[in-house]
Design a protein around this motif. Structure first.
Motif, mmCIF file in Angstrom:
data_model
loop_
_atom_site.group_PDB
_atom_site.id
_atom_site.type_symbol
_atom_site.label_atom_id
_atom_site.label_comp_id
_atom_site.label_asym_id
_atom_site.label_seq_id
_atom_site.Cartn_x
_atom_site.Cartn_y
_atom_site.Cartn_z
ATOM 1 N N VAL A 148 0.802 -1.286 0.169
ATOM 2 C CA VAL A 148 0.083 0.133 0.071
ATOM 3 C C VAL A 148 0.783 1.251 0.050
ATOM 4 O O VAL A 148 1.933 1.253 0.736
ATOM 5 N N GLY A 149 0.488 2.269 -0.762
ATOM 6 C CA GLY A 149 1.268 3.691 -0.961
ATOM 7 C C GLY A 149 0.428 4.919 -0.964
ATOM 8 O O GLY A 149 -0.737 4.611 -1.609
ATOM 9 N N PHE A 150 0.756 5.684 -0.467
ATOM 10 C CA PHE A 150 -0.019 7.037 -0.456
ATOM 11 C C PHE A 150 0.960 8.157 -1.028
ATOM 12 O O PHE A 150 2.157 8.197 -0.588
ATOM 13 N N THR A 151 0.335 9.018 -1.806
ATOM 14 C CA THR A 151 0.985 10.185 -2.162
ATOM 15 C C THR A 151 0.030 11.270 -2.392
ATOM 16 O O THR A 151 -1.263 11.115 -2.377
ATOM 17 N N GLY A 152 0.393 12.658 -2.624
ATOM 18 C CA GLY A 152 -0.630 13.658 -2.874
ATOM 19 C C GLY A 152 -0.085 14.844 -2.041
ATOM 20 O O GLY A 152 1.046 15.021 -1.735
ATOM 21 N N GLY A 153 -0.870 15.776 -2.060
ATOM 22 C CA GLY A 153 -0.699 16.931 -1.214
ATOM 23 C C GLY A 153 -0.574 17.156 0.182
ATOM 24 O O GLY A 153 -0.139 18.115 0.958
ATOM 25 N N VAL A 154 -1.486 16.182 0.855
ATOM 26 C CA VAL A 154 -1.366 16.134 2.332
ATOM 27 C C VAL A 154 -0.233 15.762 3.000
ATOM 28 O O VAL A 154 0.300 14.963 2.938
ATOM 29 N N ASN A 155 0.227 16.762 3.967
ATOM 30 C CA ASN A 155 1.403 16.798 4.841
ATOM 31 C C ASN A 155 0.475 16.107 6.079
ATOM 32 O O ASN A 155 -0.673 16.062 6.267
ATOM 33 N N ILE A 156 1.527 16.058 7.185
ATOM 34 C CA ILE A 156 1.002 15.673 8.450
ATOM 35 C C ILE A 156 0.644 16.776 9.296
ATOM 36 O O ILE A 156 1.945 17.388 9.923
ATOM 37 N N GLY A 157 -0.199 17.363 9.546
ATOM 38 C CA GLY A 157 -0.706 18.520 10.432
ATOM 39 C C GLY A 157 -1.908 18.803 10.135
ATOM 40 O O GLY A 157 -2.940 18.304 9.194
ATOM 41 N N ASP A 158 -2.552 19.312 11.271
ATOM 42 C CA ASP A 158 -4.001 19.553 11.485
ATOM 43 C C ASP A 158 -4.805 20.308 10.647
ATOM 44 O O ASP A 158 -5.849 19.974 10.241
ATOM 45 N N GLU A 159 -4.073 21.484 9.937
ATOM 46 C CA GLU A 159 -4.785 22.059 8.937
ATOM 47 C C GLU A 159 -5.168 21.376 7.669
ATOM 48 O O GLU A 159 -5.985 21.570 7.007
ATOM 49 N N TYR A 160 -4.269 20.504 7.399
ATOM 50 C CA TYR A 160 -4.382 19.458 6.210
ATOM 51 C C TYR A 160 -5.790 18.387 6.303
ATOM 52 O O TYR A 160 -6.058 18.204 5.360
ATOM 53 N N ILE A 161 -6.083 18.246 7.459
ATOM 54 C CA ILE A 161 -7.366 17.606 7.611
ATOM 55 C C ILE A 161 -8.572 18.247 8.126
ATOM 56 O O ILE A 161 -9.449 17.946 8.738
ATOM 57 N N ASN A 162 -8.425 19.504 8.303
ATOM 58 C CA ASN A 162 -9.380 20.527 8.534
ATOM 59 C C ASN A 162 -9.903 20.482 10.099
ATOM 60 O O ASN A 162 -10.876 20.813 10.471
ATOM 61 N N ARG A 163 -8.821 19.989 10.992
ATOM 62 C CA ARG A 163 -8.834 19.999 12.287
ATOM 63 C C ARG A 163 -8.668 21.489 12.946
ATOM 64 O O ARG A 163 -9.012 21.802 14.060
ATOM 65 N N LYS A 164 -7.734 22.060 12.145
ATOM 66 C CA LYS A 164 -7.417 23.541 12.683
ATOM 67 C C LYS A 164 -7.572 24.373 11.326
ATOM 68 O O LYS A 164 -7.125 24.016 10.228
ATOM 69 N N GLU A 165 -8.194 25.492 11.359
ATOM 70 C CA GLU A 165 -8.414 26.452 10.377
ATOM 71 C C GLU A 165 -7.519 27.587 10.445
ATOM 72 O O GLU A 165 -7.300 28.253 11.279
ATOM 73 N N LYS A 166 -6.625 27.642 9.117
ATOM 74 C CA LYS A 166 -5.684 28.727 9.098
ATOM 75 C C LYS A 166 -6.071 29.795 7.879
ATOM 76 O O LYS A 166 -5.851 30.917 8.073
ATOM 77 N N TYR A 167 -6.520 29.017 6.797
ATOM 78 C CA TYR A 167 -6.862 30.274 5.854
ATOM 79 C C TYR A 167 -8.340 29.409 4.969
ATOM 80 O O TYR A 167 -8.300 29.223 3.911
ATOM 81 N N GLY A 168 -9.193 29.410 6.191
ATOM 82 C CA GLY A 168 -10.665 28.934 5.724
ATOM 83 C C GLY A 168 -10.535 27.433 5.635
ATOM 84 O O GLY A 168 -9.676 26.656 6.015
ATOM 85 N N HIS A 169 -11.326 26.933 4.722
ATOM 86 C CA HIS A 169 -11.464 25.537 4.513
ATOM 87 C C HIS A 169 -10.268 25.099 3.574
ATOM 88 O O HIS A 169 -10.042 25.618 2.638
ATOM 89 N N TRP A 170 -9.587 23.720 4.098
ATOM 90 C CA TRP A 170 -8.415 23.449 3.183
ATOM 91 C C TRP A 170 -8.804 22.261 2.318
ATOM 92 O O TRP A 170 -8.948 21.400 2.713
ATOM 93 N N LYS A 171 -8.627 22.709 0.964
ATOM 94 C CA LYS A 171 -9.080 21.906 -0.012
ATOM 95 C C LYS A 171 -7.594 21.035 -0.450
ATOM 96 O O LYS A 171 -6.873 21.772 -1.047
#
Length: 515
Positions: A265-288
């Motif tokens: 199994v492998g993953f890639t894409g734009g998502v780092n490990i941080g709460d804004e990337y999963i919308n648990r923390k809002e920095k710049y509105g909704h994180w797409k």
């Protein structure tokens, strides 16, 4: 208690090692500039000699292979201040640290070549479907040592929180090894949940390796965090940790996001490990954001990329444990998958080439999401040419930026693109961090590569190219859904934007390659 935490945070910010390192590097840079300045004022020379030196350096710059737009800022700096600009350019171009890293990576590519090879039958079947795509695969194989695969399931995640949930489920299944390579790892709910599973897996005898970019020490993690991870059994390192020594290779960051579990199994894409990337923390509105999970033969490509980067600072690796990858025959035709990486230390712009190949050969549409739009004339030409010949070219960018200057530079490109027929949309709920291309219901790329100079020229990047795979339809379906939350930009809209933003976008365009 809150006051104590606040004071502690301020103390770390002022006296932390990352701050000290940044200060020392800045002092060295200022010291070098002062030396160059003194040298230029005190060494006897005539005005003509000064200009001859500037001309010589300029000729060196423009005769070196590469993109002229990457060279133009150096020409301007050199002509304004020949001694400072010229010597600084020579320092950047000849720094031995970068050359050592380049040679090490070349050796690593050769080391992994003997363990995995292109299945020629797969390439022949791709050629029967599309000669042009097969030729692109040959180019990536020849110049990047990456291969095209069949027999691979792909699951697309239209938001970071969906990827996160799948990560947790797949991590729980790990039996042999877990490899993590991320540009950003930040403490919070996302990392805590992952770390909890990693600790349990270590107790079960699973090997865990983790690598993140050295810039995390400035904002996200303590400088000695790898040692903390080693204590609990995680093999951990920073890529290119920032040290108090002025060096040009600090400009080349590991921007990849890779997770590999047991070679299955492998993953890639734009998502780092941080709460804004999963919308648990809002920095710049909704994180797409977006990501993709691979299951099957193509995971081998992500494993190869991880091991190459991991071993930049290692001298011994038991590749046989991990390569070739696990082969499990899937029950249906799943199209073609080509995981690929891009390095700033070779002469090939693989990421940009893949993007431009999609644009230049598109027949009906090319739909793009990117957080930044700071591009060279080659990319502008591909975008506008596609639009001018009737291809539906759409770009989705953020409406709420994370950085003001890149946002101004991006909007500085809008007018030229709009006049050519490119359609531009801004995601009104917040910030777009996704990096996707999708075209003609046949092709898609999901990865880490932004449409900016840093991603296309200066960073280590990765992505997954799909041809006639079911996941292509999922990427396009999400694109259409995202369009419903966007505002279309019209040609006259620029007049409404702040004057300062428009001025910055024009003035800094010439320096954009160095930013």
């Amino acid at each position: 208690m809150i006051l104590e935490r606040s004071r502690s945070g301020v103390h770390r910010a002022i006296f932390g090692r990352a701050t000290v390192i940044a200060l020392l590097v800045a002092i060295q840079a200022v010291f070098m500039i002062m030396i160059f300045d003194v040298f230029s004022k005190n060494v006897p020379y005539v005005f003509g000699g000064h200009m001859v030196f500037a001309l010589m350096i300029t000729l060196v710059i423009i005769n070196r292979p590469g993109n002229p737009q990457m060279q133009l800022p150096w020409v301007i700096i050199t002509l304004i201040s020949p001694i400072v600009g010229g010597l600084l350019y020579l320092f950047v171009e000849t720094h031995p640290g970068q050359r050592i890293l380049e040679k090490r990576l070349e050796a690593l590519y050769k080391e992994t070549e003997k363990y995995i090879q292109q299945d020629e039958g797969v390439l022949e079947r791709l050629e029967k479907e599309d000669v042009g795509t097969a030729n692109m695969a040959r180019y990536i194989r020849r110049h990047g040592n990456h291969f095209v695969y069949e027999n691979t399931e792909a699951v697309f995640f239209p938001l970071g929180e969906y990827k996160f949930q799948a990560m947790l489920e797949e991590l729980e299944k790990a039996e042999h090894y877990i490899f993590l390579e991320y540009f950003i790892v930040e403490k919070g709910e996302m990392w805590s949940r992952i770390l909890e599973i990693l600790k349990r897996k270590i107790d079960e005898g699973v090997e865990v390796r983790m690598m993140y970019d050295g810039t995390c020490a400035f904002n996200y993690l303590p400088y000695n965090y790898p040692k903390e991870m080693e204590k609990i059994g995680i093999k951990c390192k920073m890529f290119s940790p920032i040290r108090p020594v002025l060096s040009t290779h600090y400009n080349n960051r590991d921007h990849r996001k890779i997770l590999v579990i047991d070679g299955k199994v492998g993953f890639t894409g734009g998502v780092n490990i941080g709460d804004e990337y999963i919308n648990r923390k809002e920095k710049y509105g909704h994180w797409k954001d977006t990501a993709v999970m691979l299951k099957g033969d193509a995971v081998e490509g992500l494993t190869q990329m991880f091991l190459q980067m991991w071993n930049v600072t290692e001298r011994k690796e038991n590749y046989e444990q991990y390569l070739p990858g696990v082969k499990e025959k899937k029950s249906k035709d799943l199209g073609f998958v080509l995981p690929f990486g891009d390095s700033p230390f070779d002469a090939e712009l693989i990421g940009e080439t893949v993007y431009r190949d999609i644009l230049d050969r598109a027949e009906k549409y090319v739909h793009i999401m990117t957080p930044y739009l700071i591009i060279d004339d080659l990319m502008v030409a591909s975008l506008t040419y596609a639009a001018k010949r009737g291809v539906d070219v759409k770009l989705i960018l953020p409406h709420i930026p994370d950085k003001k200057t890149p946002f101004a530079l991006a909007r500085g490109h809008y007018r030229q693109l709009l006049k050519a027929g490119v359609k531009i949309y801004e995601y009104t709920p917040g910030f777009v961090h996704a990096k996707i291309f999708v075209s003609d219901d046949k092709k898609a790329v999901v990865g880490t590569i932004n449409l900016d100079y840093r991603s296309l020229y200066l960073h280590f990047e990765c992505g997954a190219f799909f041809y006639q795979a079911p996941v292509v339809y999922d990427v396009e379906a999400d694109y259409q859904k995202t369009l419903e939350q966007c505002e279309e930009i019209k040609l006259g809209d620029g007049k409404k934007w702040p004057l300062s933003q428009r001025i910055v976008g024009k003035l800094l365009k010439v320096l954009a390659p160095l930013m």
